[in-house]
Structure formats: structure tokens, C-alpha cells
Scaffold this active site. Sequence first.
Site, PDB file in Angstrom:
ATOM      1  N   LYS A   1       0.873  -1.167   0.000  1.00 57.33           N
ATOM      2  CA  LYS A   1       0.000   0.000   0.000  1.00 57.33           C
ATOM      3  C   LYS A   1       0.915   1.224   0.000  1.00 57.33           C
ATOM      4  CE  LYS A   1      -4.092   1.872   2.354  1.00 57.33           C
ATOM      5  NZ  LYS A   1      -4.885   2.025   1.126  1.00 57.33           N
TER       6      LYS A   1
ATOM      7  N   CYS B   1      -3.035   8.323  -8.146  1.00 59.63           N
ATOM      8  CA  CYS B   1      -4.196   8.239  -7.258  1.00 59.63           C
ATOM      9  C   CYS B   1      -5.154   9.389  -7.585  1.00 59.63           C
ATOM     10  CB  CYS B   1      -3.756   8.323  -5.807  1.00 59.63           C
ATOM     11  SG  CYS B   1      -5.140   8.318  -4.637  1.00 59.63           S
TER      12      CYS B   1
ATOM     13  N   LYS C   1       3.379   4.213 -12.147  1.00 61.34           N
ATOM     14  CA  LYS C   1       1.989   3.771 -12.252  1.00 61.34           C
ATOM     15  C   LYS C   1       1.155   4.903 -12.844  1.00 61.34           C
ATOM     16  CE  LYS C   1      -1.664   1.449  -9.599  1.00 61.34           C
ATOM     17  NZ  LYS C   1      -2.025   0.897  -8.275  1.00 61.34           N
TER      18      LYS C   1
ATOM     19  N   THR D   1      -6.965   3.508 -10.630  1.00 60.40           N
ATOM     20  CA  THR D   1      -8.420   3.596 -10.713  1.00 60.40           C
ATOM     21  C   THR D   1      -8.879   4.787 -11.549  1.00 60.40           C
ATOM     22  OG1 THR D   1      -8.381   4.768  -8.597  1.00 60.40           O
ATOM     23  CG2 THR D   1      -8.827   2.396  -8.543  1.00 60.40           C
TER      24      THR D   1
ATOM     25  N   CYS E   1     -29.344 -11.441 -26.777  1.00 61.19           N
ATOM     26  CA  CYS E   1     -29.986 -12.756 -26.660  1.00 61.19           C
ATOM     27  C   CYS E   1     -29.467 -13.477 -25.424  1.00 61.19           C
ATOM     28  CB  CYS E   1     -29.722 -13.605 -27.897  1.00 61.19           C
ATOM     29  SG  CYS E   1     -30.453 -15.257 -27.802  1.00 61.19           S
TER      30      CYS E   1
END
Length: 414
Positions: free
Chosen positions: A49, A142, A180, A208, A390
Amino acid sequence: MPASDLSLKTTLGPLTLNNPFLLASGPPTASGEQIRRAFRLGWAGAVTKTIVPDTMEILDVSPRFSSWKDEKAGLLGFENIELASKRDVPYWTSEIAAIRKEFPDRVLIASIMAPGDPAEWQDLAGTVQDAGADAIELNVSCPHGMPERGTGAVIGQHPDLVASLTRAVRKAVTVPLIVKLTPGVTDILPVAKAAVDSGADMLAAINTVPCLMGIDLETLEPLPSVAGHSTYGGYSGPAVKPIGLRIVSQIARELPVPALGIGGISCWEDAAEYIAAGASAVQVCTAVMWNGAGIIRDMNAGLSDYLARKHFAGVGELRGRALSRIGTHAALSAGVFSAATIGSPERCTSCGRCVVACRDGGYHAISLADRKVVIDAARCDGCSLCSMVCPEGVIVMRGFPGRGSELHSQGTLP
């Protein structure tokens, strides 16, 4: 090769992984205890984290999660407004060192974030490197809470800021450096190239997606409601996989560095898609929060079976196999026409969904006659909407050589 004899060992730049599955930075890696449990279960690696300097106060609100579920409580989308790690730097340096000693064959990556001053990023990066982290992941993506403090996605949305920060941290450490990326940009490539040109060894995508989960129509409170109020959060879960696949494939096509695929990975099939789109490995977070870290067993077994069935010698043979098939719209072939056909008439329940969809969203090519679906080939334009709606898989798309208008005029469609 039998699946039991197939090794899932793979590489991530200079790092070797027992399999391509890592825990992503987030609640499942909020403590050393959680990471140890994941390693015992079979995860090849984990990203802590996000660690921040002790001068940054981290105070989470409650509640801080919201979800979009199907009728069986299956997860479709997930929002969080949780911040970085509340544990201090000494805790993490101690845990990194201890975990590395206990699990020397696993990869432990330290995710870090600091305020805008590059010197603080350098100091923190050096600290976690000295503790024994195998690599460092820069969280410049973030989307909630942290941008208000001048960090997170407020950096990752600007190539020049990403470049200067990456360059600064690169000077301070020798372990592999991962950046990131945020999906909250118009074009990912300028940001990705800025990171690579400035010293990033790998890229992780995606963090995210900025979102607002919903509004409670009884109270008119936004979700998640914190004493009646909320904020924009980070969206994850199965619904974001198409965004992650798009960005990872763009990176893999254009840049000569390994990519870590993140976003909507809930099963081995999702991971295999990311690898086929160019990812060297994948990170998983939300699915672990929803179903537990034990999902690694089925992920490893499923991927092994798939590779054996496809006669791939290992993960590396799957990597990037789909990239040559992804291109521009203009390059797509107009020489094959796909028409709607009745594939399994015995399964039809005469629900009429295909009729309504084709009437109001297609070309009015489908009708019901004596409770049987009838397709007017002269009207069908090959959009495939009917096969999508369908519920029984009765309607399938069948390819014919030639353009639709030509085939209609020739009367060669069934």
C-alpha cells in the site's frame, strides 16, 4: 504438455516471478501480515500500500467504499475514496526487510508517494530501497484525496511533471523503477513516453478511474455517503478492464519496457487477456477485496490449463500475441460481412429481446412468427446487437465474403 508440468515462471524486466500474479497496492497489501498470507497462498509478488513520508497525515473517512452489483451480489464496479497507508515509514522498512528475508523467492515492490518536492520522493525511495524492496513503484496516479494535496494524479496527468519526478528518483535509486499511470488523460502515450525517457524501467497501468458511483434517490446523498456528503473516487472492478486493456496494449505497441496490467482482473481469463495484449505480469486488488486472496489458486490452475491447451511453452509465448491484430479503424477489413443467423433454435424462449433491440437500435430485421425468431436477411446490416442481447445464445454472427450491400443485392445471404 500437461498443465501439471507447465511452469508459470516469467520475467518482469530483470525480476523473475514464480507466476504472473501480483497483489496491487491497496487494502490487500496494507500490512505485512496480509502480504505474508498472500505469499503463502501462492502470489508471486506484491506492491505495498502506498507509503508516504511521516510528515503527511493520512486520515481515512468512513464509509469509503461503494459498489455496483448484479442481482446475485456479483461485483460489476467498485469505488473507493481510501487514502495511502496510515502506517509510518519505520513500520514499512521493518516489514519490507522481514518479508524479503522470509520469502526470498517472491518479489516485493514498494509503492511510494510524497508531496510535490522531488527531494521528498528521493528520500523515501532511498529509504525503501535500503530496506530491501525489489523495485519501487511511483504512485503518480491516485485520483482522490491526494491530488488536493498536490500529489497523485495531479502529477500523473502532466508529462513534464512525470518526467521531472521520474528523473529525480532515478538518480536516487538503482533498483527497477516503475511508474503507475492514471487513465484520467486524453492520450496515455505522452505521459508514458515521458516516464520511460526519464528513466522508468517499467510502467504499471492502470490506476483507478475517476468516478462518482451514484446518488441515493431516497436521501439524494452521493455515494459513498460520509455524513451526507461525498467526493469523487477511484473506480475499479470488472467494468474498467476494457480501459486497462486499451492502455496496456498502447504501451506494449509503442514503448520498449515491460508493462504491468492492472484493472478489472477477476479471474485467469482476464489475466490472460492482459498478457495477450502485451502485459508482462498483472496486479490484482479489487477481486481480492471481494473474494479473498485465495483466488490465486484458481488463477494459477486456470492459466496453466489454458497455456497447455494452446500448446504454449509458458507465459512468455502468450505475451503480446494479440497486438498485431489491434490497429486503426481504417485498417479493418470491409471484405467480410457478418450476418445474424439462428444457431440454436431449440434454445429460443421467444422472449423478444432481439426483436425490440433490432427494431429500436438496429435495422428492424428481426420478428417473431409463431413464437419463432425470423431474421430478414435483406434488412440485416451485421451490427451484432441481437446476438449481444440474446440471453440464450440463440443468435450467432456468421461471416460471408463480400460487403453487405453486395451480398444483399446478389441475394446470397441465407
